[in-house]
Scaffold this motif. Structure first.
Motif, PDB file in Angstrom:
ATOM      1  N   TYR A  41       0.835  -1.185   0.000  1.00  0.00           N
ATOM      2  CA  TYR A  41       0.000   0.000   0.000  1.00  0.00           C
ATOM      3  C   TYR A  41       0.872   1.239   0.000  1.00  0.00           C
ATOM      4  CZ  TYR A  41      -3.641  -3.390   0.862  1.00  0.00           C
ATOM      5  OH  TYR A  41      -4.488  -4.450   0.740  1.00  0.00           O
ATOM      6  N   ARG A  84      -0.723  -2.057 -10.006  1.00  0.00           N
ATOM      7  CA  ARG A  84      -0.673  -3.133  -8.993  1.00  0.00           C
ATOM      8  C   ARG A  84      -1.344  -2.687  -7.696  1.00  0.00           C
ATOM      9  NH1 ARG A  84       4.428  -3.674 -11.081  1.00  0.00           N
ATOM     10  NH2 ARG A  84       5.380  -2.605  -9.304  1.00  0.00           N
ATOM     11  N   TRP A  85      -1.071  -1.444  -7.275  1.00  0.00           N
ATOM     12  CA  TRP A  85      -1.701  -0.912  -6.070  1.00  0.00           C
ATOM     13  C   TRP A  85      -3.221  -0.883  -6.245  1.00  0.00           C
ATOM     14  CZ3 TRP A  85      -4.655   3.565  -5.914  1.00  0.00           C
ATOM     15  CH2 TRP A  85      -5.069   3.950  -4.638  1.00  0.00           C
ATOM     16  N   THR A  96      -9.440  -5.575  -4.997  1.00  0.00           N
ATOM     17  CA  THR A  96      -9.808  -6.917  -4.542  1.00  0.00           C
ATOM     18  C   THR A  96     -10.160  -6.966  -3.060  1.00  0.00           C
ATOM     19  OG1 THR A  96      -7.486  -7.515  -4.165  1.00  0.00           O
ATOM     20  CG2 THR A  96      -8.429  -8.044  -6.323  1.00  0.00           C
ATOM     21  N   MET A  97     -10.037  -5.844  -2.367  1.00  0.00           N
ATOM     22  CA  MET A  97     -10.428  -5.814  -0.953  1.00  0.00           C
ATOM     23  C   MET A  97     -11.944  -5.964  -0.843  1.00  0.00           C
ATOM     24  SD  MET A  97      -7.997  -2.759   0.502  1.00  0.00           S
ATOM     25  CE  MET A  97      -8.803  -2.811   2.087  1.00  0.00           C
ATOM     26  N   ASP A 125       2.479  -1.623   4.949  1.00  0.00           N
ATOM     27  CA  ASP A 125       1.907  -2.945   4.701  1.00  0.00           C
ATOM     28  C   ASP A 125       0.400  -3.038   4.921  1.00  0.00           C
ATOM     29  OD1 ASP A 125       4.411  -3.925   4.059  1.00  0.00           O
ATOM     30  OD2 ASP A 125       4.843  -4.515   6.123  1.00  0.00           O
ATOM     31  N   GLN A 130      -5.097  -2.658  -8.292  1.00  0.00           N
ATOM     32  CA  GLN A 130      -5.624  -4.027  -8.316  1.00  0.00           C
ATOM     33  C   GLN A 130      -5.711  -4.596  -6.903  1.00  0.00           C
ATOM     34  OE1 GLN A 130      -2.700  -5.532 -11.052  1.00  0.00           O
ATOM     35  NE2 GLN A 130      -4.098  -5.418 -12.798  1.00  0.00           N
ATOM     36  N   ARG A 131      -4.725  -4.297  -6.091  1.00  0.00           N
ATOM     37  CA  ARG A 131      -4.738  -4.779  -4.706  1.00  0.00           C
ATOM     38  C   ARG A 131      -5.900  -4.159  -3.928  1.00  0.00           C
ATOM     39  NH1 ARG A 131       0.438  -4.422  -0.610  1.00  0.00           N
ATOM     40  NH2 ARG A 131      -0.416  -5.812   0.959  1.00  0.00           N
ATOM     41  N   CYS A 132      -6.111  -2.870  -4.103  1.00  0.00           N
ATOM     42  CA  CYS A 132      -7.233  -2.200  -3.428  1.00  0.00           C
ATOM     43  C   CYS A 132      -8.569  -2.718  -3.945  1.00  0.00           C
ATOM     44  CB  CYS A 132      -7.154  -0.688  -3.644  1.00  0.00           C
ATOM     45  SG  CYS A 132      -5.773   0.115  -2.836  1.00  0.00           S
ATOM     46  N   ASP A 145      -4.444   5.611   1.177  1.00  0.00           N
ATOM     47  CA  ASP A 145      -4.971   4.725   0.132  1.00  0.00           C
ATOM     48  C   ASP A 145      -6.436   5.037  -0.148  1.00  0.00           C
ATOM     49  OD1 ASP A 145      -2.646   2.810  -0.208  1.00  0.00           O
ATOM     50  OD2 ASP A 145      -3.054   2.551   1.931  1.00  0.00           O
TER      51      ASP A 145
END
Length: 96
Positions: free
Chosen positions: A1, A46-47, A53-54, A5, A49-51, A11
């Protein structure tokens, strides 16, 4: 993030802005020279995509409304009132 971590307020505040980039900021304000997209920034993608999928994120964001409202409300930038084809999560590089 952005700040370590764990998902933080930083964010949370950046997320809507990044989601609007391809659909509103790039075409209306020529952000990124009007030809760059989020997928052109691998670390940012990438950031995002990570957010995305939360739990609860994609269910609470209406991408179509978040981007089309700029075209409806900013008359000086869009005097014809034309609305482009709405952007989708797949267009940005996100999986639904």
């Amino acid at each position: 993030y952005l700040c370590g971590d764990v998902f933080s307020e930083a964010d949370l505040r950046l997320l809507p802005t990044v989601l609007r980039f391809d659909g509103a900021y790039a075409p209306l304000f020529r952000a990124g020279g009007a030809h760059l997209r989020i997928r052109d920034y691998p670390a940012l993608l990438r950031w995002l995509q990570r957010c995305w999928t939360m739990d609860g994120v994609k269910e609470t964001i209406d991408l179509q409304d978040a981007t089309s409202s700029y075209f409806r409300q900013l008359f000086p930038l869009n005097p014809g009132g034309l609305l482009p084809t709405p952007i989708t999560a797949e267009d940005i590089g996100l999986k639904d």
